[in-house]
Write an enzyme that holds these catalytic residues in place. Structure first.
Site, PDB file in Angstrom:
ATOM      1  N   HIS A  17      43.537  40.703  30.844  1.00 45.63           N
ATOM      2  CA  HIS A  17      43.306  42.447  30.772  1.00 45.63           C
ATOM      3  C   HIS A  17      44.166  42.924  30.663  1.00 45.63           C
ATOM      4  CE1 HIS A  17      40.716  39.391  33.679  1.00 45.63           C
ATOM      5  NE2 HIS A  17      39.778  40.009  32.703  1.00 45.63           N
ATOM      6  N   LYS A  41      29.033  34.315  38.953  1.00 44.33           N
ATOM      7  CA  LYS A  41      30.412  33.061  39.329  1.00 44.33           C
ATOM      8  C   LYS A  41      30.779  32.838  40.350  1.00 44.33           C
ATOM      9  CE  LYS A  41      33.506  35.728  36.116  1.00 44.33           C
ATOM     10  NZ  LYS A  41      33.927  35.654  35.023  1.00 44.33           N
ATOM     11  N   ARG A  90      39.147  34.947  23.373  1.00 46.01           N
ATOM     12  CA  ARG A  90      40.161  34.429  23.110  1.00 46.01           C
ATOM     13  C   ARG A  90      39.530  33.209  21.776  1.00 46.01           C
ATOM     14  NH1 ARG A  90      39.717  34.473  29.316  1.00 46.01           N
ATOM     15  NH2 ARG A  90      37.588  34.519  28.920  1.00 46.01           N
ATOM     16  N   SER A 128      40.999  34.263  34.260  1.00 47.97           N
ATOM     17  CA  SER A 128      40.983  34.326  35.930  1.00 47.97           C
ATOM     18  C   SER A 128      40.834  33.187  36.820  1.00 47.97           C
ATOM     19  CB  SER A 128      40.247  35.476  36.275  1.00 47.97           C
ATOM     20  OG  SER A 128      40.743  36.915  35.833  1.00 47.97           O
TER      21      SER A 128
HETATM   22  P1  ADP Z   1      33.528  38.241  32.439  1.00 45.02           P
HETATM   23  O1  ADP Z   1      33.054  39.591  32.216  1.00 45.02           O
HETATM   24  O2  ADP Z   1      33.498  36.521  31.895  1.00 45.02           O
HETATM   25  O3  ADP Z   1      33.727  38.062  33.671  1.00 45.02           O
HETATM   26  P2  ADP Z   1      35.961  39.051  32.899  1.00 45.02           P
HETATM   27  O4  ADP Z   1      36.150  38.977  33.866  1.00 45.02           O
HETATM   28  O5  ADP Z   1      37.420  37.160  32.884  1.00 45.02           O
HETATM   29  O6  ADP Z   1      35.104  38.153  31.835  1.00 45.02           O
HETATM   30  O7  ADP Z   1      37.210  39.430  31.497  1.00 45.02           O
HETATM   31  C1  ADP Z   1      36.354  40.268  30.992  1.00 45.02           C
HETATM   32  C2  ADP Z   1      37.227  40.619  29.580  1.00 45.02           C
HETATM   33  O8  ADP Z   1      37.689  40.514  29.702  1.00 45.02           O
HETATM   34  C3  ADP Z   1      36.349  39.145  28.917  1.00 45.02           C
HETATM   35  O9  ADP Z   1      35.564  39.977  27.452  1.00 45.02           O
HETATM   36  C4  ADP Z   1      37.445  38.393  28.429  1.00 45.02           C
HETATM   37  O10 ADP Z   1      36.608  37.851  27.681  1.00 45.02           O
HETATM   38  C5  ADP Z   1      38.309  39.548  28.352  1.00 45.02           C
HETATM   39  N1  ADP Z   1      39.442  38.980  28.970  1.00 45.02           N
HETATM   40  C6  ADP Z   1      39.972  38.525  29.916  1.00 45.02           C
HETATM   41  N2  ADP Z   1      41.141  37.576  29.901  1.00 45.02           N
HETATM   42  C7  ADP Z   1      41.195  37.452  28.448  1.00 45.02           C
HETATM   43  C8  ADP Z   1      42.709  37.338  27.811  1.00 45.02           C
HETATM   44  N3  ADP Z   1      43.694  36.414  28.793  1.00 45.02           N
HETATM   45  N4  ADP Z   1      42.850  37.715  26.559  1.00 45.02           N
HETATM   46  C9  ADP Z   1      42.042  38.566  25.984  1.00 45.02           C
HETATM   47  N5  ADP Z   1      41.080  38.902  26.968  1.00 45.02           N
HETATM   48  C10 ADP Z   1      41.040  38.561  27.739  1.00 45.02           C
END
Ligand code: ADP
Length: 176
Positions: A17, A41, A90, A128
């Protein structure tokens, strides 16, 4: 210059992030990171904890602010005057999900653009959920999370179940 939002669950914030928002910083005047109040989730950290962890993790980035939000991403964009939604990509399953969300958000507000960025190679396999799973099983996750998140994660996983926002699901890592 253009303002952007970067919405997500951030449960917990990861180096993936931080990598994405750092890249976005070079492209946009200001980034608002929106911490989604009620993601569909299992959640380990409360909204307030996620906001505080993220604020500390990005405190070195002057044009980033962090705030909680509920409801539609396009409404958050309107509230802060942003024209762009930043998301990360990813390899694998992210693509279908991000594509569908991007099209839905475009339908909800055709004036908002979705910009998808890729993190550095070493962060591409970080999520995460996987970090929570590995940490719960006693694995070392210090390479994957910002410095301030590590002690918070350890404390949360040692806390009684009533003090955690949700249960971490453990799939196959425990079996290998
Ligand atoms: P969500 O919004 O689906 O709950 P997250 O909060 O985990 O997902 O992530 C927010 C955004 O950051 C999403 O677009 C996710 O694809 C991206 N993201 C999370 N981890 C990574 C990573 N390691 N590399 C690239 N993008 C990431």
């Amino acid at each position: 210059m253009v303002k952007a939002i970067y919405p997500g669950s951030f449960d917990p914030p990861t180096k993936g992030h931080v990598d994405i928002v750092t890249r976005a910083c070079a492209l946009f005047e200001k980034i608002t990171m929106g911490v989604y109040d009620a993601p569909p989730k299992d959640i380990l950290f409360s909204t307030r904890e996620r906001v505080e962890l993220l604020q500390e993790a990005v405190s070195h980035l002057p044009n980033v602010e962090v705030r909680p939000f509920s409801g539609l991403v396009v409404h958050l964009a309107h509230q802060v005057g942003a024209k762009v939604v930043v998301r990360g990509l990813r390899p694998g399953y992210d693509f279908d999900y991000e594509f569908e969300m991007a099209l839905m958000n475009r339908k909800l507000d055709p004036d908002i653009e979705i910009v998808v960025l890729m993190s550095a190679l070493e962060y591409q396999f970080i999520s995460s959920s996987r970090i929570k799973e590995v940490a719960q099983l006693g694995g070392n996750v210090e390479d994957f999370v910002p410095k301030n998140v590590l002690p918070a994660l350890k404390a949360k996983l040692q806390a009684p179940v009533s003090q955690t926002g949700g249960k971490v699901s453990s799939k196959w890592i425990s079996a290998v």
